[in-house]
Design a protein around this motif. Structure first.
Motif, PDB file in Angstrom:
ATOM      1  N   TYR A 194       0.614  -0.714  -0.307  1.00  0.00           N
ATOM      2  CA  TYR A 194      -0.422   0.021  -0.087  1.00  0.00           C
ATOM      3  C   TYR A 194       0.676   1.530   0.278  1.00  0.00           C
ATOM      4  CZ  TYR A 194      -4.637  -2.874   0.535  1.00  0.00           C
ATOM      5  OH  TYR A 194      -5.749  -3.247   0.629  1.00  0.00           O
ATOM      6  N   SER A 195       0.102   2.269  -0.243  1.00  0.00           N
ATOM      7  CA  SER A 195       1.038   3.442  -0.522  1.00  0.00           C
ATOM      8  C   SER A 195       1.194   4.391   0.767  1.00  0.00           C
ATOM      9  CB  SER A 195       0.156   4.678  -1.422  1.00  0.00           C
ATOM     10  OG  SER A 195      -1.215   4.658  -1.299  1.00  0.00           O
ATOM     11  N   ALA A 196       2.262   4.741   1.117  1.00  0.00           N
ATOM     12  CA  ALA A 196       2.149   5.882   2.562  1.00  0.00           C
ATOM     13  C   ALA A 196       0.818   7.478   2.343  1.00  0.00           C
ATOM     14  CB  ALA A 196       3.355   6.538   2.599  1.00  0.00           C
ATOM     15  N   GLY A 197       0.833   8.194   3.411  1.00  0.00           N
ATOM     16  CA  GLY A 197       0.308   8.896   3.665  1.00  0.00           C
ATOM     17  C   GLY A 197      -1.020   8.361   4.249  1.00  0.00           C
ATOM     18  N   PHE A 198      -2.184   9.693   4.148  1.00  0.00           N
ATOM     19  CA  PHE A 198      -3.283   9.286   5.267  1.00  0.00           C
ATOM     20  C   PHE A 198      -4.362   8.523   4.501  1.00  0.00           C
ATOM     21  CE2 PHE A 198      -1.634  13.693   6.417  1.00  0.00           C
ATOM     22  CZ  PHE A 198      -1.916  13.355   8.034  1.00  0.00           C
ATOM     23  N   THR A 199      -4.842   8.153   3.098  1.00  0.00           N
ATOM     24  CA  THR A 199      -5.425   7.706   2.821  1.00  0.00           C
ATOM     25  C   THR A 199      -4.918   6.261   1.681  1.00  0.00           C
ATOM     26  OG1 THR A 199      -5.361   9.052   0.751  1.00  0.00           O
ATOM     27  CG2 THR A 199      -6.894   9.427   2.247  1.00  0.00           C
ATOM     28  N   PRO A 200      -3.805   5.801   2.541  1.00  0.00           N
ATOM     29  CA  PRO A 200      -3.174   4.369   1.722  1.00  0.00           C
ATOM     30  C   PRO A 200      -3.733   4.095   0.749  1.00  0.00           C
ATOM     31  CG  PRO A 200      -3.297   4.242   3.850  1.00  0.00           C
ATOM     32  CD  PRO A 200      -4.233   5.260   3.705  1.00  0.00           C
ATOM     33  N   HIS A 201      -3.445   2.906  -0.469  1.00  0.00           N
ATOM     34  CA  HIS A 201      -4.412   2.616  -1.478  1.00  0.00           C
ATOM     35  C   HIS A 201      -3.356   1.288  -1.710  1.00  0.00           C
ATOM     36  CE1 HIS A 201      -2.706   6.337  -3.514  1.00  0.00           C
ATOM     37  NE2 HIS A 201      -2.291   5.251  -4.501  1.00  0.00           N
ATOM     38  N   PRO A 202      -3.967   0.215  -2.578  1.00  0.00           N
ATOM     39  CA  PRO A 202      -3.362  -0.346  -3.453  1.00  0.00           C
ATOM     40  C   PRO A 202      -1.972  -0.620  -4.419  1.00  0.00           C
ATOM     41  CG  PRO A 202      -5.201  -0.676  -3.235  1.00  0.00           C
ATOM     42  CD  PRO A 202      -5.255   0.128  -2.789  1.00  0.00           C
TER      43      PRO A 202
END
Length: 267
Positions: free
Chosen positions: A53-61
């Protein structure tokens, strides 16, 4: 005040990348790219794929989609790449995803990414255009006129209004072929095979149909059924589109680290 940071530990790093070839068949050719994204991400969750998953406040695959076909066209050659936090066998992963995807959105190939630049290898597409109620001889006449022209200007509506561009230069091959024996036709039907290079602006099958109308007044009475058959590098010598996953199959696998303290290879 310091910059706000996401709570919790950082996401696990990716250790493997898998490249998939998938289809859009039947009624599912009308699936938009966004609808497919939702269906595919649901299949990843149901199959318990260890996605990175990506980093940050809204992780996404971490899923990379490459050059999706327009909504309304079928395809046998769509590609994407996923990043995993654990190693998986590509063939097993393909089967698991197919159990969770609707019929028509089928994963037909899966390989471990051992080379870079998949998107850079998608430089051409081969298409089939089925023109019902069009006689083959009429299509052959139109194709001959199209190929003989130095330029074929067509128009397409863009964000800033109508745009005029040449549909001829991107066409590497265009021919009329016989219908396949397992696909009977009812009445006149012309089948075109089109190989088009991916250029800017992109030349799509409907642009070539517009070009055939411009040079030969060929106007099918019903909308053409369009299917992408292949996508990859264009071989100038053979005039064919080659498999973009072949380089990954042929690449020598990187041996895992054996000594203590040896770092993992960069994927």
């Amino acid at each position: 005040m310091g910059k706000r940071q996401p709570e919790g530990p950082p996401p696990a790093p990716a250790v493997q990348r898998i490249r998939l070839r998938y289809t859009k068949r039947g009624r599912l050719r009308f699936t938009s790219h966004r609808d497919f994204q939702r269906a595919f991400e649901r299949a990843l969750r149901r199959s318990e794929v260890p996605m990175a998953y990506s980093a940050g406040f809204t992780p996404h695959p971490k899923v990379s989609y490459a050059n999706a076909a327009p909504t309304g066209t079928g395809s046998e050659a769509e590609y994407l790449e996923i990043a995993l936090t654990e190693h998986r066998d590509p063939a097993t992963l393909r089967d698991l995803l197919n159990e969770s995807l609707p019929s028509g959105l089928d994963v037909t190939d899966a390989v471990e990414a051992r080379t870079s630049g998949l998107a850079d290898r998608l430089t051409a597409s081969e298409w089939e255009l089925r023109l019902d109620k069009v006689a083959a001889e009429d299509a052959e006449r139109a194709v001959a006129l199209f190929l003989a022209a130095e330029t074929v200007d067509v128009q397409r509506r863009a964000k800033n209004g109508m745009r005029t561009f040449d549909a001829r230069a991107a066409v590497a091959r265009l021919q009329v072929v016989s219908p396949q024996p397992d696909r009977p036709v009812d009445g006149p039907c012309a089948i075109l095979r089109l190989v088009v290079r991916h250029v800017t602006p992109a030349v799509r099958p409907d642009d070539v149909l517009s070009g055939l109308r411009a040079v030969a007044d060929l106007a099918p009475p019903v909308p053409a059924a369009v299917t992408r058959l292949a996508q990859g590098l264009f071989d100038e010598e053979s005039g064919t589109v080659t498999d973009p996953l072949a380089l990954d199959r042929e690449a020598v696998p990187t041996a895992p680290p054996t000594a203590v303290g040896t770092s993992s290879p960069q994927l």
